[in-house]
Design a protein around this motif. Sequence first.
Motif, PDB file in Angstrom:
ATOM      1  N   MET A  25      73.117  47.012  51.060  1.00 31.33           N
ATOM      2  CA  MET A  25      71.937  47.514  50.284  1.00 31.33           C
ATOM      3  C   MET A  25      71.215  46.278  49.755  1.00 31.33           C
ATOM      4  N   THR A  26      69.509  46.605  49.907  1.00 28.28           N
ATOM      5  CA  THR A  26      68.488  45.670  49.517  1.00 28.28           C
ATOM      6  C   THR A  26      68.581  46.381  48.099  1.00 28.28           C
ATOM      7  N   MET A  27      67.933  45.465  46.744  1.00 33.23           N
ATOM      8  CA  MET A  27      68.128  45.913  45.547  1.00 33.23           C
ATOM      9  C   MET A  27      67.079  47.584  45.280  1.00 33.23           C
ATOM     10  N   GLU A  28      66.548  47.515  46.503  1.00 30.17           N
ATOM     11  CA  GLU A  28      64.879  47.938  46.385  1.00 30.17           C
ATOM     12  C   GLU A  28      65.601  49.922  47.253  1.00 30.17           C
ATOM     13  N   GLN A  29      66.661  50.015  48.077  1.00 30.27           N
ATOM     14  CA  GLN A  29      67.340  50.848  48.542  1.00 30.27           C
ATOM     15  C   GLN A  29      68.170  51.395  47.245  1.00 30.27           C
ATOM     16  N   LEU A  30      68.474  50.278  46.632  1.00 36.06           N
ATOM     17  CA  LEU A  30      69.911  50.887  45.737  1.00 36.06           C
ATOM     18  C   LEU A  30      68.941  51.033  44.500  1.00 36.06           C
ATOM     19  N   GLU A  31      67.298  51.218  44.171  1.00 32.17           N
ATOM     20  CA  GLU A  31      67.032  51.431  43.214  1.00 32.17           C
ATOM     21  C   GLU A  31      66.782  53.179  43.381  1.00 32.17           C
ATOM     22  N   ALA A  32      66.001  53.455  44.774  1.00 34.63           N
ATOM     23  CA  ALA A  32      65.799  54.612  46.010  1.00 34.63           C
ATOM     24  C   ALA A  32      67.165  55.530  45.331  1.00 34.63           C
ATOM     25  N   MET A  33      68.120  54.724  45.534  1.00 35.51           N
ATOM     26  CA  MET A  33      69.207  55.551  45.487  1.00 35.51           C
ATOM     27  C   MET A  33      69.281  56.516  43.773  1.00 35.51           C
ATOM     28  N   THR A  34      68.815  55.489  42.835  1.00 38.79           N
ATOM     29  CA  THR A  34      68.890  56.583  41.736  1.00 38.79           C
ATOM     30  C   THR A  34      67.933  57.215  41.240  1.00 38.79           C
ATOM     31  N   GLY A  35      66.976  57.679  42.115  1.00 36.46           N
ATOM     32  CA  GLY A  35      65.807  58.984  42.267  1.00 36.46           C
ATOM     33  C   GLY A  35      66.899  60.293  42.420  1.00 36.46           C
ATOM     34  N   GLY A  36      65.527  61.319  42.842  1.00 36.92           N
ATOM     35  CA  GLY A  36      66.202  62.733  43.604  1.00 36.92           C
ATOM     36  C   GLY A  36      66.594  62.237  44.729  1.00 36.92           C
ATOM     37  N   GLU A  37      66.624  63.729  45.406  1.00 36.00           N
ATOM     38  CA  GLU A  37      67.124  63.995  47.038  1.00 36.00           C
ATOM     39  C   GLU A  37      66.646  63.063  47.728  1.00 36.00           C
TER      40      GLU A  37
END
Length: 1442
Positions: free
Chosen positions: A577-589
């Motif tokens: 996973m890229t850092m952008e994806q990881l960042e998105a994974m810390t948000g809501g559903e």
Amino acid sequence: MIYTVLKERLDPETLESLGLIKQSQQFNQKSVKIKTKLFYKQQKFNLLREENEGYAKLIAELGQDLSGNITSDLILENIKSLIGCFNLDPNRVLDIILEVYECRPEYDDFFVPLIESYMYMCEPQTLCHILGFKFKFYQEPNGETPCSLYRVAAVLLQHNLIDLEDLYVHLLPVDNAILEEHKREIVEAKQIVRKLTMVVLSSEKTEEKEKEKEKEEEKTEKPPDNQKLGLLEALLKIGDWQHAQSIMDQMPPFYATSHKSIAIALCQLVHVTIEPLYRRVGVPKGAKGSPISSLPNKRAPKQAESFEDLRKEVFNMLCYLGPHLSHDPILFAKVVRLGKAFMKEFQSDGSKQEDKEKMILFSCLLSITDQVLLPSLSLMDCNACMSEELWGMFKTFPYQYRYRLYGQWKNETYNSHPLLVKVKAQTIDRAKYIMKRLTKENVKPSGRQIGKLSHSNPTILFDYILSQIQKYDNLITPVVDSLKYLTSLNYDVLAYCIIEALANPEKERMKHDDTTISSWLQSLASFCGAVFRKYPIELAGLLQYVANQLKAGKSFDLLILKEVVQKMAGIEITEEMTMEQLEAMTGGEQLKAEGGYFGQIRNTKKSSQRLKDALLDHDLALPLCLLMAQQRNGVIFQEGGEKHLKLVGKLYDQCHDTLVQFGGFLASNLSTEDYIKRVPSIDVLCNEFHTPHDAAFFLSRPMYAHHISSKYDELKKAEKGNKQQHKVHKYITSCEIVMAPVHDAVISLHLPKVWDDISPQFYATFWSLTMYDLAVPHNSYEREVNKLKVQMKAIDDNQEMPPNKKKKEKERCTALQDKLLEEEKKQLEHVQRVLQRLKLEKDSWLLAKSTKNETITKFLQLCIFPRCIFSAIDAVYCAHFVELVHQQKTPNFSTLLCYDRVFSDIIYTVASCTENEASRYGRFLCCMLETVTRWHSDRVIYEKECGNYPGFLTILRATGFDGGNKADQLDYENFRHVVHKWHYKLTKASVHCLETGEYTHIRNILIVLTKILPWYPKVLNLGQALERRVHKICQEEKEKRPDLYALAMGYSGQLKSRKPYMVPENEFHHKDPPARNAVAATVQNGPGGAGLPASLAVSAAKLEESTAEETDKLKEKSQGAMKIISKAVNTTPKVTTSNGNSASNSKVIKEKEDKEKGGKEKDKEKKEKTPAATPEAKALGKDGKDKPKEERAIKDDKARETKEKTPKSDKEKEKIKKEEKTPKDEKSKTVVINVESKSAAEKEREKEPSRERDVAKDMKSKENIKGGEKMPVVGSLKSPVPRSETSESEREQKRRKVDTHSSPSHSSTVKVSIHYINHTTPTLSKSKEREVDKKDLDKSRERSREREKKDEKDRKDRKRDHSNSDREVQQDSTKRRKEENGTTGSSKHSKSESPSDSPRSNEKEKEKNKSKSSGKDKGDSIKAEKMEKSSSGSKKVKGIKL
């Protein structure tokens, strides 16, 4: 009477002589006449022509209209009269009665009683013999027995007028002939199978075809009539099941019913028998059907009125039918519908007595399904309706029964009958034909062909298809697409076939190299995921199979679960996973769905619902989680065995990843009630189910979030206050209510000693929060919203799109955009509430009853390290949490120490990781480095975020310190030195791992280095050293281990691309004091910060020189020169300590400082530093001496500490004064803070080689001093250093003394100590320095060869000396050993094999020399460095590092 006897016995002449008869001649004549009358005169006529009138009247009597009042008794009387009148033969009369009965079969009620009455006049066997003669008449080669005769015989048998055993012997063919014919059919079927599976060449094909034609012509000749089967058919038609069953029992199984006429007759009998029950329960709503009238025969089987009646006759009849029920699809459907109706009743009933009866019926139904329905389906020609009808009944069975039936069908049924053997072969042949031609382009037509074939023989077809998929994984996509024409039953069979293929004991789950999972298993897993997602196939069997495999300690098949969850729920688990994806994974559903995954897996709602239902219906959700959590360690200890470490790591990762993925699925798809109902409390999970703590909290975390959320909503509804403060208060209250039991529960998870340092509340808080709670990914939300705006713009610009579609798409994008913005707002409010909660909690988090060091140890050991390798998001979370604890100004938390411990010792952590864990650990280090780099980059940021924070205190008291004194804070420049030291430590660890040659070490460090590439290396010389090592790995592993080669090449390329962003060391941190007033301020900073610039500069110098040595050593090894020196350096025992090294080498640094400063500055600095002795000494007394006691136990009170402080400080003062009086040197002192965390094992390992090198250095430095030479110090610091013999010998003694006391501590320790470092102020100008350099170079060249020979001898002598001194001072210095590990650990660190043993210096030396000498001098100094290194084992600058 006597005379009569004599007349019978005696001959006529004797009788005449006796006078009993008159004349013998007359007597003889009379006797002949009587005999002729008796034996030769016909009394009865059995030929019609002999008495045609009588027989004509008989036939007229029997053939008359019987519809009136004529009875059999009346006719019988007439027949008797005719027999008597015309002397008719009674046997012939009986024969004629049978003939007439054959012609008038509708008059059973008349003829049967007539024959029965007539038989009273005959012998019992007469009727049977007459029938036997009738059958015998038709046994000619081309004779054909009429059906009417069979029927008459059947009726007579049914009425028991004849016995079957008596009649059976008169029928042909004999039983042996039937058996032979049956065997012949089986052999022929097997030959057909063999021909279909053989590869036949074209020339042979023509010959084979000719032979087959000949055989077919032979078969067309009419076979002899089988009278037994004819009679059987007649019996079935009239409903005489008992006699029919007797006949079938004497033949091979299913031989009779393999003849269509028999099968149809039996089917008809079943139709009649089940008719009433079927009309009552089986007819579908709205269907009329055609009613079947019952048999007129009262002796026929009783019709079934209830399900119990089926068991009496019908099930038995069906068993005799076997696969030949296929001849009557209507009956097939009726039986299935009755089964469906029974299952409905069976599932709804609950009475125990009935249950017993119903269970018997249920088992009978399963037997019928196995022996009749499924084999019959195989013989039906692609009847999709029958398949769907059968599924209507099958879906009411539990999957265990269904799969058992499919197994029997696939593996046994096809071998039970010649017809089925042929069908199996034909199906395989057809499947081969289709699969050879299946491509992505012809999916539809091929799919239709597969569908047709699957309606009848799904097990055989799917078995072949799966075998092809296992070999060729490129078939997966077309096969999945082509399965859309299957019936529901076929999908279920496919699920069974997949499980059977997975469980195949003959298949190896590993490749031949024993390091990777077999490709067939990977292909099947991929196929599973795709097919279960696309089609409505029941999952329970597959999930239970995985659970059973886990119970058995086998985790290979978790690959299946991983694929199924990924495809069906759209939850990806990937380390890429890229850092952008990881960042998105810390948000809501919504944000996760939009920006968190590589492929946007759409439309997973239905498939994820199916998966959830399967898990909940069969109670597999929690068991699977627990089994996976337990199996993680089981992989190593149960499955590991002799397997390759690489494979064990892969299995461990697979198990862990599947657990994370599966847990994520449950958390996002199960309702709060379902989740809470299934997941037990944390102490139960850990103590009873033995779930590892990280996994237990992972499973419990969503439950806590649900609980808190629902409680918060309740409190909000109860009091309608909109103020933010009220909301926060309610949130904190709900957290306390929910988490209080958790705080109590976690106490049992660890020993009581643990809670001395960290509170259960802190432990539970750390493990219960997620990244969603800590920060809002504003960038991700913004990025996704912008994407949607771009999409909307593109929709507007698209002229070809229809207006309706445009409108729909725009509405979709707008709705999505609104959802994202709403979600962001909601998360922002949530994060603010959480931070408020943490602010209130923080004061009770870290108790630090022992030491801050121990607190950090517990925090890292129990919280950070287990969680940072759990998942990529957890890795980010850990780094953020550390920063958050720092920002909250948490009491007793040393941020500096925490970061130091994380960066200083990564070798063992990296070495013990699996591949995926290394990736996560790399992410964690990356985030930690990001924070550190941000602070390092700008003084303003540092001052704002760290300057006045307790985490950056340099005096690490256990408790009772408020951190208010600015002097105890680490200033910006010293922080930059510390960061450089951390970078150095990372380089050292990396080089060590790369040089081990161990597969795991090399792979893991390359993964970690790739992950931290954005922030490390930043220093040019460290980057170059790494680059060389990695290049070496590329060369060594190119042929040996291609996967390592690929990793190394990938990293090497990325590292080169980062080179422009690297900076020289002097830009990364200032090795010189920043400014005059800054120096003064620093010196006045008191116990904590007094000597930091100089000491950390020492550390920097040490780094430079050690890296320089590494580069040279590699060169020397590759050239084959200096081998003896290398050996001597590596084997000499260690004598030096950090005191000695810092004393000698900080002098060098001081010289460099003095060159750039005027004499005035030096004097001022001396004056300013001298008064600082008292606080420095105090710091040493407190932290250097008392700290070990604090770590062992909290026994010493503060009074005792004060007592120990005072003498120590006095002692230090005396020492300072003594050094100041030394006539030859001007001495200055610097206070050094040493925060050294190190595991015992690493210290032990590094201890020996570093001692050896130091001995060599000391010997050589002594010789230089005694000879009156002015030796330049190796490294970038080139100024000549005149030294006195006395000061050198003092240092040497100190060095030895301290070093012999040092021993590795088992727990990581933190020591703050003050070291007085002697600096000699040089009085030489730069030109004189260059001259001295040249002289030194020449002399060192001459002496290098001589010293090489002495090294070996010196090493042995010193070993003996040090072992003696160790014994002498061992008792006195037990406590001090730990202290020395703390204070001198830095020197040990720097002395380990890497990177100081590693050649790194050419580029680095050149860079360092630029700052001091011209081009010519630079060349000379490099040579001097090399020569001095080879001769003196490189006097490394041993700094005391944080």
